[in-house]
Design an enzyme around this catalytic site. Structure first.
Site, PDB file in Angstrom:
ATOM      1  N   PHE A 291       0.891  -1.166   0.000  1.00  0.00           N
ATOM      2  CA  PHE A 291       0.000   0.000   0.000  1.00  0.00           C
ATOM      3  C   PHE A 291       0.933   1.222   0.000  1.00  0.00           C
ATOM      4  O   PHE A 291       1.255   1.763   1.051  1.00  0.00           O
ATOM      5  CB  PHE A 291      -0.875   0.028   1.252  1.00  0.00           C
ATOM      6  CG  PHE A 291      -1.942  -1.040   1.334  1.00  0.00           C
ATOM      7  CD1 PHE A 291      -1.604  -2.378   1.483  1.00  0.00           C
ATOM      8  CD2 PHE A 291      -3.285  -0.698   1.288  1.00  0.00           C
ATOM      9  CE1 PHE A 291      -2.587  -3.355   1.565  1.00  0.00           C
ATOM     10  CE2 PHE A 291      -4.282  -1.670   1.370  1.00  0.00           C
ATOM     11  CZ  PHE A 291      -3.926  -3.001   1.507  1.00  0.00           C
ATOM     12  N   ASP A 292       1.351   1.623  -1.173  1.00  0.00           N
ATOM     13  CA  ASP A 292       2.413   2.639  -1.236  1.00  0.00           C
ATOM     14  C   ASP A 292       2.011   3.964  -0.597  1.00  0.00           C
ATOM     15  O   ASP A 292       2.857   4.699  -0.099  1.00  0.00           O
ATOM     16  CB  ASP A 292       2.845   2.876  -2.688  1.00  0.00           C
ATOM     17  CG  ASP A 292       3.519   1.647  -3.263  1.00  0.00           C
ATOM     18  OD1 ASP A 292       2.808   0.725  -3.691  1.00  0.00           O
ATOM     19  OD2 ASP A 292       4.755   1.598  -3.255  1.00  0.00           O
ATOM     20  N   GLY A 294      -0.646   4.439   1.909  1.00  0.00           N
ATOM     21  CA  GLY A 294      -0.990   4.330   3.327  1.00  0.00           C
ATOM     22  C   GLY A 294       0.058   3.637   4.178  1.00  0.00           C
ATOM     23  O   GLY A 294       0.067   3.793   5.399  1.00  0.00           O
ATOM     24  N   GLU A 295       0.938   2.838   3.571  1.00  0.00           N
ATOM     25  CA  GLU A 295       1.977   2.167   4.352  1.00  0.00           C
ATOM     26  C   GLU A 295       3.315   2.904   4.313  1.00  0.00           C
ATOM     27  O   GLU A 295       4.127   2.777   5.231  1.00  0.00           O
ATOM     28  CB  GLU A 295       2.189   0.731   3.833  1.00  0.00           C
ATOM     29  CG  GLU A 295       1.047  -0.196   4.192  1.00  0.00           C
ATOM     30  CD  GLU A 295       1.254  -1.609   3.665  1.00  0.00           C
ATOM     31  OE1 GLU A 295       0.635  -2.539   4.204  1.00  0.00           O
ATOM     32  OE2 GLU A 295       2.022  -1.799   2.702  1.00  0.00           O
ATOM     33  N   GLY A 297       3.749   6.234   2.067  1.00  0.00           N
ATOM     34  CA  GLY A 297       3.554   7.663   1.805  1.00  0.00           C
ATOM     35  C   GLY A 297       4.157   8.057   0.475  1.00  0.00           C
ATOM     36  O   GLY A 297       5.346   7.847   0.240  1.00  0.00           O
ATOM     37  N   TYR A 376      10.346   0.694  -7.588  1.00  0.00           N
ATOM     38  CA  TYR A 376       9.351   1.141  -8.544  1.00  0.00           C
ATOM     39  C   TYR A 376       9.264   2.660  -8.625  1.00  0.00           C
ATOM     40  O   TYR A 376       9.543   3.360  -7.658  1.00  0.00           O
ATOM     41  CB  TYR A 376       7.971   0.577  -8.150  1.00  0.00           C
ATOM     42  CG  TYR A 376       7.293  -0.086  -9.320  1.00  0.00           C
ATOM     43  CD1 TYR A 376       7.754  -1.296  -9.817  1.00  0.00           C
ATOM     44  CD2 TYR A 376       6.210   0.510  -9.947  1.00  0.00           C
ATOM     45  CE1 TYR A 376       7.143  -1.893 -10.917  1.00  0.00           C
ATOM     46  CE2 TYR A 376       5.593  -0.087 -11.030  1.00  0.00           C
ATOM     47  CZ  TYR A 376       6.066  -1.282 -11.511  1.00  0.00           C
ATOM     48  OH  TYR A 376       5.453  -1.868 -12.589  1.00  0.00           O
ATOM     49  N   ASP A 576     -23.604  16.486  -0.865  1.00  0.00           N
ATOM     50  CA  ASP A 576     -22.183  16.785  -1.050  1.00  0.00           C
ATOM     51  C   ASP A 576     -21.497  15.448  -1.374  1.00  0.00           C
ATOM     52  O   ASP A 576     -21.245  14.640  -0.492  1.00  0.00           O
ATOM     53  CB  ASP A 576     -21.672  17.389   0.269  1.00  0.00           C
ATOM     54  CG  ASP A 576     -20.318  18.034   0.118  1.00  0.00           C
ATOM     55  OD1 ASP A 576     -19.636  17.774  -0.898  1.00  0.00           O
ATOM     56  OD2 ASP A 576     -19.930  18.795   1.028  1.00  0.00           O
TER      57      ASP A 576
END
Ligand code: CU
Length: 627
Positions: A291-292, A294-295, A297, A376, A576
């Site tokens: 999870f680039d 959320g894990e 940043g 990556y 909204d």
């Protein structure tokens, strides 16, 4: 003072936020800063600023990890008053892995005799040539890991040319780190696979080609955009460049000037989460699922673009400021690139009787950032077109995750990409968050399908196509998948605004290439990445609902984010509305992706539909014309 409340935090503000936390939060001194980023003004504060110029207080969102107690805290700092507005322990979660922690594991692992021994068993004794990389471990319920801050490591030997740290993969060796204790918890060793031969130099074995003649982009009168701080005006588009430490590039206040008035389209747009699950169940490979956002940043990983930017012509760069784990500012110069790009033909008409024609070229404004995370490289590109279209595109490059396979063996769950080197089948799943405001704050959601009508009295020739539009009025109805057979798409409408034809003004989300996840829904990774399983989601705006896998996906047991939020089943009719779009990109690397992968693209578009009365680009000066 920032010129606008949405300007990213600058260095002095980051320093001040860190100092405030140190002085007032009561943390153990050996804690680190996961995040210091702008706490964006609320809807009400934004409205007050726009209406009467009332400047909202400047605030920072801060998240810290306390090593001594293995606890994660977060809160908000009032930077004007130098006070802590809130501070809480978030039970049962783990902070992201910041770059300093990501880098620290290499040294710690190499100092562990078990790791040294496992490397020696593979004939590797020069530790300076080894890369041991920290990966977030997921949550697989493995004994001995519960409650600890864990990293699951992967190992490589750098190539002889020294330009590819992932050049020679060491398969089956995974030091498991206890990051809080700063030590190796255990070493997972699933057996020796010979080190592949060195084929990894990121340069040709023979010379560079010499037949590439110069291709110059010149803009003798300068660019067509105007810049005021982070605000941009171009070809009737208005957009504000922003930055979030976690998401990286953020765009605010996207609107279009039409007939002398600025018509809003989106409040905020960002790539809010991504996950890359790998499809090999063997050894320790099942733990590869990054999870680039959320894990790790994205914002902390942005490249400084002066060199290695893929843009030509007149370029404007925006600087942003990240920070290290001590809370010290880490400015990223040229983190965001902006330029104009020729984009071929926009429209053309030829009168076939007279041969007269009129042709207009398309130009687009490109705002982009590039993040390097381990092996990556991801490019995040946003496009604004002269016909009212908004596009976003991912450019994926870098080094495909390499692992070693015994010579002569075919990888079962991947492809051979070089002698002795395989790369696993995987998916890159990106989730974009679009905080919509098409012609105003209240919007609604419509889904459009097309059906081939059955033969019958109304359709005697079998050519009838039925257009099916239905409202997605509640969150429970608005979690949707692409349907190729029905050419499905979605639009966001303003039911109180109409165009000259009496149609509600709208923007349509047009999907690009996509697929579905191959993860079993019950799998631990899928539990944390529920957003992957629907291409389209819509929710009622909630300022706390920013990241589709939740605030803390690292080691999370699962179930947070979009799937949980939509259980509230809020109304989406004249509300909204926030749209979330998942772009699943399926990837089996090829030999041509070694040692570095040519860019692969994945994109989506928002097209105006009845937003304008007719083609808004009729007034462009023609590129070619006969009179
Ligand atoms: Cu890939």
């Amino acid at each position: 003072m920032p010129a606008h409340p949405l300007e990213p935090l600058f260095a002095e503000e980051i320093t001040a936020a860190a100092a405030c936390i140190r002085a007032q939060a009561g943390l153990d001194p050996n804690s680190f800063f996961e995040t210091i980023t702008l706490d964006e003004p609320s809807r009400a504060e934004r409205a007050a600023f726009n209406d009467s110029g009332t400047v909202p207080p400047r605030r920072a969102y801060v998240c810290c990890y306390e090593r001594a107690s293995n606890r994660t805290f977060r809160g908000r700092v009032d930077l004007d008053q130098d006070t802590l507005l809130s501070w809480e322990h978030v039970p049962g979660v783990q902070a992201r892995i910041p770059p300093d922690e990501f880098d620290a594991s290499d040294k710690i692992a190499k100092a562990d005799p078990r790791v040294v021994k496992a490397l020696a068993k593979r004939g590797i004794t020069d530790l300076d040539t080894v890369l041991i990389e920290t990966w977030a471990p997921g949550n697989f319920g493995i004994e001995g890991e519960e409650g600890k801050r864990i990293a699951y490591c992967h190992c490589w030997v750098i190539n002889d040319a020294g330009d590819n740290r992932y050049g020679r993969p060491i398969a089956n060796l995974h030091p498991v780190m206890d990051l809080a204790a700063g030590r190796v918890l255990r070493v997972d060793d699933f057996g020796v696979v010979p080190l592949p031969p060195d084929t990894a130099a990121i340069r040709p074995s023979e010379g560079l080609r010499d037949d590439v003649k110069p291709l110059d982009i010149t803009q003798p009168e300068g660019p067509s955009f105007e810049i005021d701080g982070y605000a941009v005006r171009w070809q009737r588009w208005n957009v504000r460049v922003g930055f979030d430490l976690r998401e990286g590039l953020v765009l605010h206040d996207i609107g279009y000037e039409d007939g002398g008035r600025l018509r809003p389209i989106m409040n905020r747009a960002s790539m809010a989460e991504m996950v890359v699950p790998y499809g090999d169940p063997t050894g320790g490979n099942f733990r590869r699922n990054a999870f680039d956002t959320g894990e790790y940043g994205i914002g902390t990983a942005l490249d400084s673009l002066k060199l290695g930017c893929d843009c030509l012509g007149h370029i404007h760069y925006f600087d942003v400021c990240a920070h290290d784990w001590d809370g010290k500012p880490a400015p990223i110069r040229n983190a965001v690139c902006m330029h104009e790009e020729d984009f071929g033909l926009l429209w053309k008409h030829t009168d076939s009787h007279t041969g007269k024609f009129r042709a207009v070229r398309s130009r687009r404004l490109v705002i982009s950032s590039i993040a390097t995370i381990g092996n990556y490289v991801y490019g995040f590109f946003w496009y604004f077109y002269q016909d009212g279209t908004i596009g976003t595109e991912i450019k994926a490059t870098g080094i495909p995750f390499p692992t070693a396979v015994p010579r002569g063996e075919q990888p079962k769950f991947g492809a051979l990409i070089a002698p002795g080197i395989a790369s696993h089948v995987h998916q890159h799943s990106f989730n974009f968050r679009f905080d919509m405001c098409v012609d105003g704050p209240e919007n609604a959601v419509r889904e459009q399908d097309f059906e081939a009508a059955p033969l019958g009295p109304d359709n005697p020739h079998g050519n009838a196509v039925t257009i099916v539009e239905r409202p997605l009025s509640r969150e429970s109805e608005a979690a949707r998948e692409i349907n190729l057979a029905r050419s499905r798409s979605w639009k966001i409408v303003n039911t109180s605004q109409t165009n000259a034809l009496g149609q509600h003004t709208a923007y349509r989300l047009v999907p690009g290439q996509n697929t579905l996840p191959y993860l079993q829904p019950e799998s631990p990774v899928a539990q944390r990445a529920g957003f992957m399983f629907k291409h389209f989601w819509a929710t009622q705006y909630d300022p706390e609902q920013l990241y589709p896998a939740g605030w803390f996906p690292n080691q999370h047991p699962g179930g947070d984010g979009l799937p949980r939020w939509v259980e509230a089943d809020r109304s989406l009719e004249d509300e909204d509305v926030v749209v979330w779009y998942t772009m699943n990109f399926h990837h089996l690397p090829r030999p041509e992706d070694w040692p570095v992968q040519p860019v692969v693209y994945a994109s989506l578009h928002w097209m105006p539909e009845g937003f304008f009365d007719q083609n808004p680009a009729l007034d462009l000066p023609p590129h070619a014309i006969t009179s």
